[in-house]
Design a protein around this motif. Structure first.
Motif, short mmCIF file in Angstrom:
data_model
loop_
_atom_site.label_atom_id
_atom_site.label_comp_id
_atom_site.label_asym_id
_atom_site.label_seq_id
_atom_site.Cartn_x
_atom_site.Cartn_y
_atom_site.Cartn_z
N LYS A 7 0.82 -1.21 0.00
CA LYS A 7 0.00 0.00 0.00
C LYS A 7 0.86 1.26 0.00
O LYS A 7 0.56 2.24 -0.68
N ARG A 16 3.42 1.08 -3.46
CA ARG A 16 2.71 0.94 -4.74
C ARG A 16 3.59 0.39 -5.87
O ARG A 16 3.76 1.01 -6.93
N ILE A 38 -7.02 -0.93 -3.54
CA ILE A 38 -6.13 0.15 -3.99
C ILE A 38 -5.75 0.00 -5.46
O ILE A 38 -4.79 0.60 -5.93
N TYR A 71 -5.23 -2.98 -7.47
CA TYR A 71 -4.52 -4.12 -8.05
C TYR A 71 -5.49 -5.13 -8.65
O TYR A 71 -6.55 -5.42 -8.08
N LEU A 89 -1.04 -3.37 -11.33
CA LEU A 89 -1.86 -2.16 -11.48
C LEU A 89 -2.33 -1.99 -12.91
O LEU A 89 -3.15 -1.11 -13.19
#
Length: 356
Positions: free
Chosen positions: A113, A116, A147, A149, A176
């Protein structure tokens, strides 16, 4: 494309996963582990730095610094013992304080987190999915999906990727940029790499002997009784081959069948059983050599984990523990499974580049 990225390996151990990435052409910035006895093997074989740190205390700023200005890939395998079949006791699952190592998965997700990385990978035992009724693993997945992914995961058998060993593992991949698919198996039934192919050309040694040309090719000394037991065991056999006088009390009791693998021999033309941290002990599983009257050596265990023959695990300048090295080997991600994970990520990155 992969030249734009750096890889950091959390819970790196002696470098099985890292070595798979190195073999696929990735540049690994560092491996991080709390066990400093892994340092020699990790650095000697992977030409990168080993950092002796507690992942639970690792700061995001320290982790970011390892990547410099390059794009980030974060990989790792949190200690699997809390989730293993040997630790499925009700009190361990219900009392989270019984083994604090389970919390390391939360530390892993927190670092993701805060830093990233564009791509992540996590390897562990299949039972992680069900640990604590699945709460630990589900929390990990949800934290990452929340977040941004794209997460995929499944159970894979290392034998399908050229590892001469039955070893089922949970592999999670995240990006991502979109879903990462694990590459298709490279081996199939009838084409698996066998014990014979992996260790059949090593010099014969006796129990308690060390090969003069390879200090890692050493086998534990057996007691006279244990020697008689392995001599009475045929290739692929077990304690069922023994006369009554050689059998243990547990074998004679009702339910003794559950001990069928202990003191067993491997088969030349089959894959090996799962290498554990006790893989050089006869009484810990089917770790008997197919024909020599001994348990497998440290070198043989490493080869069955698909480490290259030249992978150095013994620092000649310091003392070492054979049992500790066996633990490192058993805990490692098989190199060829790590290579398959790395190749899957490489194909994903190439696809991103091609699609703009």
């Amino acid at each position: 494309m992969i030249d734009e990225f750096l890889v950091v390996d959390l819970f790196c151990g002696i470098g099985g996963l890292t070595h798979g990435f190195v073999k696929e052409g990735f540049q690994v910035a560092a491996g991080i582990d709390f066990d400093n006895s892994c340092k020699y093997a990790y650095e000697k074989n992977n030409n990168t730095q080993f950092l002796h740190k507690d992942i639970g205390a690792l700061s995001a700023s320290d982790l970011k610094a390892l990547f410099g200005g390059k794009r980030k890939i974060l990989i790792g395998c949190a200690p699997c013992q809390p989730y293993s079949i040997f630790n499925r006791k009700k009190d361990v699952i219900e009392n989270s304080d019984a083994d604090p190592r389970w919390k390391l998965l939360y530390s892993f997700s927190s670092l993701i987190k805060e830093t990233r990385p564009e791509v992540i990978s996590m390897e562990n035992v299949p039972l992680l999915k069900n640990y604590g009724d699945g709460v630990v693993f589900n929390d990990f997945v949800k934290a990452l999906e929340d977040i941004g992914y794209h997460i995929s995961y499944d159970i894979f058998n290392a034998q399908d990727y050229g590892v001469p060993q039955r070893r089922k593992r949970l592999v999670l991949l995240g990006s991502l940029h979109g879903k990462i698919d694990m590459i298709a198996p490279t081996h199939k039934v009838g084409k698996y790499v066998t014990v014979r192919q992996a260790i059949g050309d090593l010099s014969p040694i006796s129990d308690g002997e060390i090969d003069k040309k390879d200090k890692l090719h050493r086998a534990r000394k057996l007691t006279e009784l244990t020697k008689r037991r392995i001599q009475a065991t045929k290739e692929g056999g077990s304690w069922k081959d023994w006369d009554e006088e050689l059998k243990l009390a547990c074998h004679k009791k009702e339910g003794g069948e559950k001990y069928r693998s202990v003191y067993g021999r491997m088969q030349w033309d089959d894959v090996a059983p799962t290498m554990t941290t006790y893989c050089i002990g006869l009484n810990n599983g089917r770790f008997g050599h197919p024909e020599q009257d001994r348990a497998i050596s440290l070198r043989e265990a490493a080869l069955l984990q698909s480490f290259p023959k030249g992978y150095s695990l013994i620092d000649s300048k310091s003392t070492f523990s054979a049992l500790n090295i066996a633990k490192h080997i058993g805990n490692a991600v098989p190199v060829l499974l790590g290579k398959a994970i790395a190749k899957s990520i490489k194909l994903h990155l190439n696809s991103i580049q091609q699609n703009g």
